[in-house]
Design an enzyme around this catalytic site. Structure first.
Site, PDB file in Angstrom:
ATOM      1  N   PRO A  10       3.309  -8.149  -2.630  1.00 31.26           N
ATOM      2  CA  PRO A  10       2.477  -8.768  -3.653  1.00 31.26           C
ATOM      3  C   PRO A  10       2.630  -8.159  -5.034  1.00 31.26           C
ATOM      4  O   PRO A  10       2.763  -6.941  -5.186  1.00 31.26           O
ATOM      5  CB  PRO A  10       1.046  -8.561  -3.134  1.00 31.26           C
ATOM      6  CG  PRO A  10       1.145  -7.483  -2.120  1.00 31.26           C
ATOM      7  CD  PRO A  10       2.525  -7.571  -1.543  1.00 31.26           C
ATOM      8  N   ASN A  11       2.588  -9.042  -6.019  1.00 30.82           N
ATOM      9  CA  ASN A  11       2.609  -8.723  -7.455  1.00 30.82           C
ATOM     10  C   ASN A  11       3.985  -8.306  -7.969  1.00 30.82           C
ATOM     11  O   ASN A  11       4.180  -8.195  -9.178  1.00 30.82           O
ATOM     12  CB  ASN A  11       1.568  -7.647  -7.816  1.00 30.82           C
ATOM     13  CG  ASN A  11       0.155  -8.122  -7.572  1.00 30.82           C
ATOM     14  OD1 ASN A  11      -0.205  -9.204  -8.009  1.00 30.82           O
ATOM     15  ND2 ASN A  11      -0.627  -7.358  -6.834  1.00 30.82           N
ATOM     16  N   ARG A  18       4.702  -7.128 -16.858  1.00 26.14           N
ATOM     17  CA  ARG A  18       3.415  -6.433 -17.009  1.00 26.14           C
ATOM     18  C   ARG A  18       3.603  -4.955 -16.637  1.00 26.14           C
ATOM     19  O   ARG A  18       4.454  -4.638 -15.802  1.00 26.14           O
ATOM     20  CB  ARG A  18       2.356  -7.018 -16.058  1.00 26.14           C
ATOM     21  CG  ARG A  18       2.142  -8.473 -16.198  1.00 26.14           C
ATOM     22  CD  ARG A  18       0.863  -8.738 -16.966  1.00 26.14           C
ATOM     23  NE  ARG A  18       0.726 -10.172 -17.153  1.00 26.14           N
ATOM     24  CZ  ARG A  18       0.329 -10.729 -18.284  1.00 26.14           C
ATOM     25  NH1 ARG A  18       0.033  -9.988 -19.311  1.00 26.14           N
ATOM     26  NH2 ARG A  18       0.224 -12.026 -18.388  1.00 26.14           N
ATOM     27  N   TYR A  23       6.006   0.334 -13.948  1.00 26.02           N
ATOM     28  CA  TYR A  23       6.988  -0.336 -13.092  1.00 26.02           C
ATOM     29  C   TYR A  23       8.301  -0.686 -13.791  1.00 26.02           C
ATOM     30  O   TYR A  23       9.191  -1.273 -13.174  1.00 26.02           O
ATOM     31  CB  TYR A  23       6.360  -1.590 -12.473  1.00 26.02           C
ATOM     32  CG  TYR A  23       5.193  -1.250 -11.574  1.00 26.02           C
ATOM     33  CD1 TYR A  23       5.389  -0.509 -10.407  1.00 26.02           C
ATOM     34  CD2 TYR A  23       3.894  -1.623 -11.884  1.00 26.02           C
ATOM     35  CE1 TYR A  23       4.328  -0.163  -9.587  1.00 26.02           C
ATOM     36  CE2 TYR A  23       2.824  -1.286 -11.074  1.00 26.02           C
ATOM     37  CZ  TYR A  23       3.046  -0.550  -9.933  1.00 26.02           C
ATOM     38  OH  TYR A  23       2.004  -0.203  -9.121  1.00 26.02           O
ATOM     39  N   ASN A  74       9.829  -3.347   0.154  1.00 27.23           N
ATOM     40  CA  ASN A  74       8.806  -2.797  -0.726  1.00 27.23           C
ATOM     41  C   ASN A  74       7.585  -3.662  -0.465  1.00 27.23           C
ATOM     42  O   ASN A  74       7.478  -4.775  -1.001  1.00 27.23           O
ATOM     43  CB  ASN A  74       9.209  -2.849  -2.194  1.00 27.23           C
ATOM     44  CG  ASN A  74       8.137  -2.242  -3.090  1.00 27.23           C
ATOM     45  OD1 ASN A  74       7.046  -1.900  -2.618  1.00 27.23           O
ATOM     46  ND2 ASN A  74       8.439  -2.108  -4.368  1.00 27.23           N
ATOM     47  N   ALA A  77       1.278  -3.203  -2.409  1.00 22.47           N
ATOM     48  CA  ALA A  77      -0.015  -2.639  -1.994  1.00 22.47           C
ATOM     49  C   ALA A  77      -0.244  -2.782  -0.483  1.00 22.47           C
ATOM     50  O   ALA A  77      -1.020  -2.016   0.103  1.00 22.47           O
ATOM     51  CB  ALA A  77      -1.141  -3.304  -2.767  1.00 22.47           C
ATOM     52  N   HIS A  80      -0.157   0.201   1.970  1.00 14.25           N
ATOM     53  CA  HIS A  80      -1.291   1.094   2.230  1.00 14.25           C
ATOM     54  C   HIS A  80      -2.382   0.444   3.072  1.00 14.25           C
ATOM     55  O   HIS A  80      -3.351   1.097   3.428  1.00 14.25           O
ATOM     56  CB  HIS A  80      -1.883   1.553   0.892  1.00 14.25           C
ATOM     57  CG  HIS A  80      -0.838   1.876  -0.132  1.00 14.25           C
ATOM     58  ND1 HIS A  80       0.079   2.887   0.049  1.00 14.25           N
ATOM     59  CD2 HIS A  80      -0.520   1.293  -1.326  1.00 14.25           C
ATOM     60  CE1 HIS A  80       0.897   2.919  -1.004  1.00 14.25           C
ATOM     61  NE2 HIS A  80       0.561   1.960  -1.831  1.00 14.25           N
ATOM     62  N   GLU A  98      12.048   1.727   3.825  1.00 11.18           N
ATOM     63  CA  GLU A  98      10.911   1.473   2.937  1.00 11.18           C
ATOM     64  C   GLU A  98      11.263   1.979   1.538  1.00 11.18           C
ATOM     65  O   GLU A  98      11.720   3.121   1.396  1.00 11.18           O
ATOM     66  CB  GLU A  98       9.691   2.228   3.473  1.00 11.18           C
ATOM     67  CG  GLU A  98       8.475   2.114   2.581  1.00 11.18           C
ATOM     68  CD  GLU A  98       7.298   2.946   3.079  1.00 11.18           C
ATOM     69  OE1 GLU A  98       7.422   3.638   4.119  1.00 11.18           O
ATOM     70  OE2 GLU A  98       6.258   2.909   2.404  1.00 11.18           O
ATOM     71  N   HIS A 100      10.053   2.154  -2.783  1.00 14.09           N
ATOM     72  CA  HIS A 100       9.033   1.986  -3.813  1.00 14.09           C
ATOM     73  C   HIS A 100       9.615   2.333  -5.171  1.00 14.09           C
ATOM     74  O   HIS A 100      10.380   3.297  -5.301  1.00 14.09           O
ATOM     75  CB  HIS A 100       7.818   2.874  -3.541  1.00 14.09           C
ATOM     76  CG  HIS A 100       7.138   2.496  -2.276  1.00 14.09           C
ATOM     77  ND1 HIS A 100       6.314   1.405  -2.185  1.00 14.09           N
ATOM     78  CD2 HIS A 100       7.214   3.029  -1.029  1.00 14.09           C
ATOM     79  CE1 HIS A 100       5.907   1.289  -0.934  1.00 14.09           C
ATOM     80  NE2 HIS A 100       6.434   2.251  -0.211  1.00 14.09           N
ATOM     81  N   SER A 102       7.806   3.315  -7.843  1.00 12.31           N
ATOM     82  CA  SER A 102       7.119   4.511  -8.341  1.00 12.31           C
ATOM     83  C   SER A 102       7.101   5.582  -7.247  1.00 12.31           C
ATOM     84  O   SER A 102       7.306   5.284  -6.065  1.00 12.31           O
ATOM     85  CB  SER A 102       5.689   4.149  -8.763  1.00 12.31           C
ATOM     86  OG  SER A 102       4.957   3.632  -7.662  1.00 12.31           O
ATOM     87  N   ARG A 107       0.914   9.590  -7.538  1.00 18.32           N
ATOM     88  CA  ARG A 107      -0.097   8.616  -7.945  1.00 18.32           C
ATOM     89  C   ARG A 107      -1.416   8.856  -7.195  1.00 18.32           C
ATOM     90  O   ARG A 107      -1.621   9.917  -6.623  1.00 18.32           O
ATOM     91  CB  ARG A 107       0.475   7.204  -7.750  1.00 18.32           C
ATOM     92  CG  ARG A 107       1.760   6.979  -8.563  1.00 18.32           C
ATOM     93  CD  ARG A 107       2.226   5.557  -8.527  1.00 18.32           C
ATOM     94  NE  ARG A 107       1.253   4.670  -9.162  1.00 18.32           N
ATOM     95  CZ  ARG A 107       1.291   3.345  -9.087  1.00 18.32           C
ATOM     96  NH1 ARG A 107       2.277   2.764  -8.418  1.00 18.32           N
ATOM     97  NH2 ARG A 107       0.366   2.602  -9.666  1.00 18.32           N
TER      98      ARG A 107
HETATM   99  O1  CA2 Z   1       5.913   1.659  -6.475  1.00 21.51           O
HETATM  100  C1  CA2 Z   1       5.985   0.631  -5.797  1.00 21.51           C
HETATM  101  O2  CA2 Z   1       7.036   0.024  -5.604  1.00 21.51           O
HETATM  102  C2  CA2 Z   1       4.703   0.056  -5.184  1.00 21.51           C
HETATM  103  O3  CA2 Z   1       5.024  -0.496  -3.919  1.00 21.51           O
HETATM  104  C3  CA2 Z   1       4.233  -1.025  -6.125  1.00 21.51           C
HETATM  105  C4  CA2 Z   1       2.900  -1.638  -5.715  1.00 21.51           C
HETATM  106  C5  CA2 Z   1       1.860  -0.551  -5.475  1.00 21.51           C
HETATM  107  O4  CA2 Z   1       0.668  -1.135  -4.993  1.00 21.51           O
HETATM  108  C6  CA2 Z   1       2.351   0.484  -4.490  1.00 21.51           C
HETATM  109  O5  CA2 Z   1       1.352   1.481  -4.339  1.00 21.51           O
HETATM  110  C7  CA2 Z   1       3.633   1.116  -4.988  1.00 21.51           C
HETATM  111  C8  CA2 Z   1       2.372  -2.565  -6.795  1.00 21.51           C
HETATM  112  C9  CA2 Z   1       3.337  -3.622  -7.208  1.00 21.51           C
HETATM  113  C10 CA2 Z   1       2.745  -4.285  -8.408  1.00 21.51           C
HETATM  114  O6  CA2 Z   1       3.799  -4.715  -9.225  1.00 21.51           O
HETATM  115  C11 CA2 Z   1       3.495  -5.035 -10.508  1.00 21.51           C
HETATM  116  C12 CA2 Z   1       4.560  -5.262 -11.332  1.00 21.51           C
HETATM  117  C13 CA2 Z   1       4.315  -5.557 -12.649  1.00 21.51           C
HETATM  118  C14 CA2 Z   1       3.027  -5.658 -13.120  1.00 21.51           C
HETATM  119  C15 CA2 Z   1       1.970  -5.435 -12.276  1.00 21.51           C
HETATM  120  C16 CA2 Z   1       2.203  -5.140 -10.957  1.00 21.51           C
END
Ligand code: CA2
Length: 150
Positions: A10-11, A18, A23, A74, A77, A80, A98, A100, A102, A107
């Site tokens: 997701p996202n 964003r 990211y 990836n 969220a 978790h 897996e 990521h 970040s 974090r």
């Molecule tokens: O670091 C990563 O790849 C994460 O999987 C990214 C997730 C986060 O919830 C994980 O803890 C770590 C969030 C992805 C959200 O992606 C966005 C990209 C641009 C703008 C907003 C969100």
């Protein structure tokens, strides 16, 4: 030809649009293109799937059975929170890396636990888009070391 399914949770469709401070500025389309290119160099083929819906990601993992040799994921969220994704990966028993963007461990504490990690070969976290490329190479190297796929 090794077939790899890359799953984005997701996202991640918002990448590059964003929160570039966290990211980065690379879009998901660019990451997918990069992975396709890298895969070609190592004699593999990549299919990608992004979804904001847990069940669609579960279906994608199920559909990989018999179609793909391994997964790069990836889960965003859902990393978790999702026992369903963990169970799906365990059920298909496909080698999974897996990744990521970040570094989860730099974090918030709630990002330090992954439901995916115990069913993955390993985890790559903190290298931005390169996490995917490193994950793909790690998976291909693992698969090539298997006697039945060499
Ligand atoms: O670091 C990563 O790849 C994460 O999987 C990214 C997730 C986060 O919830 C994980 O803890 C770590 C969030 C992805 C959200 O992606 C966005 C990209 C641009 C703008 C907003 C969100």
């Amino acid at each position: 030809m090794l077939k790899i399914l890359v799953l984005h949770g997701p996202n991640l469709n918002l990448l590059g649009q964003r929160e570039p401070g966290i990211y980065g500025t690379t879009t998901l389309a660019t990451i997918d293109a990069l992975l396709t290119q890298e895969a070609t160099l190592v004699g593999a083929e990549v299919t990608t799937l992004q979804s904001n819906h847990e069940g669609i990601l579960v279906d994608g993992i199920h559909n990989a059975l018999g179609q793909c040799h391994g997964l790069v994921i990836n889960a965003g969220a859902y990393t978790h929170t999702s026992v369903a994704l963990r169970d799906a990966i365990a059920a298909v028993n496909l080698p999974t890396v897996e990744v990521h963007l970040s570094n989860l461990y730099k974090r918030e504490p709630f990002r330090h636990h992954s439901h995916i990690a115990p069913v993955a070969l390993g985890q790559i976290s903190g290298f931005g888009a390169d996490s995917y490329v490193l994950g793909l190479h790690a998976l291909v190297r693992y698969l090539r070391a298997q006697p039945d796929l060499a």
